[in-house]
Design a protein around this motif. Structure first.
Motif, PDB file in Angstrom:
ATOM      1  N   LYS A 162      -2.615 -21.045  -2.268  1.00 50.25           N
ATOM      2  CA  LYS A 162      -1.666 -21.172  -1.149  1.00 50.25           C
ATOM      3  C   LYS A 162      -0.935 -22.509  -1.204  1.00 50.25           C
ATOM      4  N   ASN A 163      -1.668 -23.594  -1.395  1.00 45.81           N
ATOM      5  CA  ASN A 163      -1.059 -24.919  -1.365  1.00 45.81           C
ATOM      6  C   ASN A 163      -0.219 -25.227  -2.599  1.00 45.81           C
ATOM      7  N   ILE A 164      -0.649 -24.786  -3.756  1.00 41.44           N
ATOM      8  CA  ILE A 164       0.110 -25.056  -4.975  1.00 41.44           C
ATOM      9  C   ILE A 164       1.354 -24.166  -5.028  1.00 41.44           C
ATOM     10  N   SER A 165       1.240 -22.940  -4.582  1.00 41.40           N
ATOM     11  CA  SER A 165       2.392 -22.032  -4.584  1.00 41.40           C
ATOM     12  C   SER A 165       3.497 -22.510  -3.646  1.00 41.40           C
ATOM     13  N   ALA A 166       3.145 -23.309  -2.645  1.00 44.36           N
ATOM     14  CA  ALA A 166       4.125 -23.807  -1.681  1.00 44.36           C
ATOM     15  C   ALA A 166       4.977 -24.945  -2.247  1.00 44.36           C
ATOM     16  N   ILE A 167       4.589 -25.494  -3.384  1.00 45.34           N
ATOM     17  CA  ILE A 167       5.345 -26.589  -3.994  1.00 45.34           C
ATOM     18  C   ILE A 167       6.571 -26.017  -4.704  1.00 45.34           C
ATOM     19  N   GLU A 168       7.707 -26.649  -4.483  1.00 49.32           N
ATOM     20  CA  GLU A 168       8.957 -26.184  -5.081  1.00 49.32           C
ATOM     21  C   GLU A 168       8.865 -26.218  -6.606  1.00 49.32           C
TER      22      GLU A 168
ATOM     23  N   ASN B 233       7.007 -32.108 -11.197  1.00 49.42           N
ATOM     24  CA  ASN B 233       6.304 -30.987 -10.568  1.00 49.42           C
ATOM     25  C   ASN B 233       4.837 -30.990 -10.952  1.00 49.42           C
ATOM     26  N   LEU B 234       4.561 -31.260 -12.219  1.00 50.69           N
ATOM     27  CA  LEU B 234       3.181 -31.294 -12.708  1.00 50.69           C
ATOM     28  C   LEU B 234       2.401 -32.403 -11.991  1.00 50.69           C
ATOM     29  N   ALA B 235       2.996 -33.574 -11.861  1.00 53.94           N
ATOM     30  CA  ALA B 235       2.342 -34.686 -11.162  1.00 53.94           C
ATOM     31  C   ALA B 235       2.100 -34.336  -9.701  1.00 53.94           C
TER      32      ALA B 235
END
Length: 88
Positions: free
Chosen positions: A21-27, A50-52
């Protein structure tokens, strides 16, 4: 680009739900897959920034990258994240 990160404190499906849920919310992050058995997170990203950002988010949730210091605070955060993931 796709990468796989091995993390610490990953215990169950509740943890996996919270991470997904939290990682998928990152653009610019997509195709997030959490493998509880091997304690890994696989995802697609567009830039090194994005990786960082994903690594920082994992650390803030209590799931530091394998090889990083695994403090008592990180372990405690992972238990909270796990409980939240089980309720979702």
């Amino acid at each position: 680009m796709e990468t796989k990160i091995y993390i610490q404190n990953l215990k169950c499906g509740g943890c996996a739900n919270t991470i997904t849920k939290n990682i998928s919310a990152i653009e610019n992050i997509s195709n997030v897959t959490v493998n509880v058995e091997e304690s890994s997170v696989t995802f697609h990203y567009e830039t090194e920034g994005n990786l960082a950002e994903v690594k920082d988010k994992l650390h803030s949730l209590g799931y530091p990258e394998d090889g990083e210091a695994n403090s008592f605070g990180s372990k405690a955060k992972s238990y909270v994240s796990c409980a939240i993931g089980k309720m979702s």
